[in-house]
Motif scaffolding. Structure first.
Motif, PDB file in Angstrom:
ATOM      1  N   ALA A 311       0.830  -1.202   0.000  1.00  0.00           N
ATOM      2  CA  ALA A 311       0.000   0.000   0.000  1.00  0.00           C
ATOM      3  C   ALA A 311       0.865   1.253   0.000  1.00  0.00           C
ATOM      4  O   ALA A 311       0.589   2.226  -0.711  1.00  0.00           O
ATOM      5  N   LEU A 314       2.451   1.761  -3.413  1.00  0.00           N
ATOM      6  CA  LEU A 314       1.501   2.181  -4.442  1.00  0.00           C
ATOM      7  C   LEU A 314       0.866   3.520  -4.080  1.00  0.00           C
ATOM      8  O   LEU A 314      -0.033   3.985  -4.783  1.00  0.00           O
ATOM      9  N   ALA A 315       1.323   4.131  -2.999  1.00  0.00           N
ATOM     10  CA  ALA A 315       0.737   5.380  -2.530  1.00  0.00           C
ATOM     11  C   ALA A 315      -0.783   5.249  -2.475  1.00  0.00           C
ATOM     12  O   ALA A 315      -1.531   6.097  -2.948  1.00  0.00           O
ATOM     13  N   ALA A 316      -1.228   4.130  -1.885  1.00  0.00           N
ATOM     14  CA  ALA A 316      -2.655   3.809  -1.848  1.00  0.00           C
ATOM     15  C   ALA A 316      -3.231   4.143  -0.481  1.00  0.00           C
ATOM     16  O   ALA A 316      -2.848   3.538   0.522  1.00  0.00           O
ATOM     17  N   ASP A 317      -4.144   5.105  -0.439  1.00  0.00           N
ATOM     18  CA  ASP A 317      -4.784   5.475   0.822  1.00  0.00           C
ATOM     19  C   ASP A 317      -5.984   4.559   1.046  1.00  0.00           C
ATOM     20  O   ASP A 317      -7.135   4.953   0.878  1.00  0.00           O
TER      21      ASP A 317
END
Lengths: 355, 355
Positions: A311, A314-317
């Motif tokens: 996460a 992937l710079a996934a918030d």
């Protein structure tokens, strides 16, 4: 010493002393019970899917070798705790004796399923598992098991076969947590804090936990997509009408699975539920989920580090949940889904016949 | 093919093809960049604490052997991805070249820190790490690294030393996620859906991520307890006033740690944050958290199976979060905590001096 008051079976831990039963290498499975304990006469074990798969693959499908290793694990550890997968399963049996201080809602003679993992349940087998060919997760067995004061146990319903109820109980955390999360997003929509339609993608939608999660998500008001591994599973799911959309992708392939989810739902999902019992599905699940969404990991093959670093990388918030097998009311919710959703019941019955 | 549009570095994966860079065994760390990439001239690596500890323990504290193995990992894998711990770290350097299609907010000459893990960052070292004695996590280095389009990078602030900023960035997900979760519980209290005071226990409260999590929790309105491993840490924390309560317990001992939390806060915590980088803290964290509460696992030593099965085995209705290192605004929030909380800054400066 608040912690000491929690009756979690510390007295049953043989090695190493001071850890909880699940973390212990070995438990004392003696039949004599403490005042807060319950002893069960075992009738059947239901091995965790990841555990059975590992054992079966290790022995090249040789059922006798699988049986011997299961007996050795139980004999050595005092519990069915697969040392490779770290997982166990559950069991059914008849309540034999209830300690004077037990708070569990059972009485002698009740036919019950344990809803806590075998990895923390003291267990002794007395019949050498001679009724089992080592070829399926369902293991006829004689012996006894111990439940602690803080435990979860369900009396088997009269209208369903024990095998069917056990298969449902084994995965009943998945629909309950899915229901809770979808309901929370729907609540946010009602409050106008987030008006987008709630969508749910279930990776491994054709399996037991996956089909229940799909049914729970739709009942809670979400639009659903089941991601399956083969055209055959897709056709079965489509005919059954278990999900609003069905797509085929390998959940271990992040590009393939996120494309399949986006194609089915018109964009990444609000909630992605991982019910695929193979390693390497973390990144696909994260890429399949929209910013602000939630991934629920129900597979025991999940890697904590792969999820956390994936996460971040992937710079996934996204919120990532460790699928907790215990949610209050989970057994009843799952049984109700099985009773009311013909497609779910049909899938479970097919799986049991295939075993 | 929505998934294909996400610029996540698929073209840098050497083996196995088709997985994301973090899951790959080996990356291509060639200096030539794709249009959406950025190349950085490396100045310093900051190894993940769990990774450095594993390497140091493996080699009995022999710095030359640790250095040789780090060089071998980077040379073989094209990234600093410890194959045992699965973790990496981060780096600082100067932006060298920005691809024509990059969307990252940097320009050549900026001194930056990468906020994505080294486990997915193509990296080549050209100086043999000759400026490093292998005895600390901070590694002076020359070479280059590559950032993808979807990445996270922060320009180093003028008012803080790069070492200090890097140490803060390395753990900046912890205070950001703690802030978000405490704020959500406080919101529920305001809405009268749950009027109990929000309490936060941080296991490993004297560490970098732990001290920032404590500061963030208190700023967000929670009453806080820091659980530390020694009397010396307790005295330091108490003098610094970093938490409302401080207690000593071994986080790997579920009975001890849950008793310590309950003693400090008057009962189990609303939110328990795990910042202890050793295995076996899952059950203590679960037992320390009240029903309806949340455990945030920030340690890379967390076992997914131990957490999932532990909560089930304890019949614990707690939400368990995989600590996501990416929360929008996390770097700024952490730097602000360091600037405004004297105790946090003092702790970070002490840690850096001890390195």
């Amino acid at each position: 010493m608040v912690g000491m008051e929690v009756p979690v079976g510390l007295g049953r831990v043989v090695e190493p002393v001071g850890v909880l039963p699940q973390a212990a290498w070995a438990l004392d499975a003696s039949p004599e019970i403490w005042p807060e304990e319950v002893r069960i006469r075992v009738q059947r074990l239901n091995l965790d899917a990841a555990s059975f798969r590992q054992l079966s693959e290790k022995h090249g499908g040789d059922g006798r070798a699988v049986r011997a290793e299961v007996l050795e694990i139980i004999g050595t550890r005092g519990k069915m705790h697969n040392p490779v997968t770290g997982s166990g399963g559950m069991l059914i049996g008849v309540v034999d004796e209830v300690g004077s201080q037990s708070t569990l809602p059972v009485k002698p003679g009740d036919r019950v399923a344990t809803l806590v993992s075998l990895t923390l349940t003291p267990l002794r087998i007395t019949d050498g598992l001679r009724g089992w060919d080592g070829m399926s997760e369902q293991v006829p067995a004689e012996g006894h098991a111990i439940l602690f004061g803080r435990s979860v146990v369900a009396v088997l319903p009269d209208d369903l076969s024990p095998e069917l109820a056990l298969a449902v109980f084994d995965v009943c955390g998945a629909p309950a947590l899915t229901d809770r999360i979808v309901t929370a997003y729907r609540g946010a929509a009602v409050m106008n804090t987030d008006s987008r339609q709630v969508t749910v993608a279930v990776l491994g939608g054709a399996g037991k936990s996956g089909s229940l999660a799909l049914a729970a998500a739709r009942l809670a008001g979400a639009r659903t997509a089941g991601i399956v591994v083969s055209d055959a599973e897709r056709d079965t799911m489509t005919r059954a009408g278990l999900a609003d959309h069905v797509a085929v992708a390998d959940a271990r392939d992040p590009v393939a699975v996120s494309s399949a989810v986006a194609g089915a739902l018109g964009g990444p999902a609000t909630v992605t539920v991982v019910c695929v019992d193979v390693p390497g599905c973390e990144h696909g699940a994260i890429l399949s989920t929209r910013n602000g969404g939630t991934v629920i990991f129900f597979s025991m093959a999940t890697s904590f580090a792969a999820a956390a670093l994936g996460a971040e990388g992937l710079a996934a918030d996204v919120t990532m949940l460790v699928g907790n097998g215990y949610v209050p009311g989970h057994a009843e919710l799952a049984l109700d889904l099985l009773r009311t959703e013909r497609a779910v019941r049909s899938l479970f019955e097919q799986r049991l016949r295939a075993d």
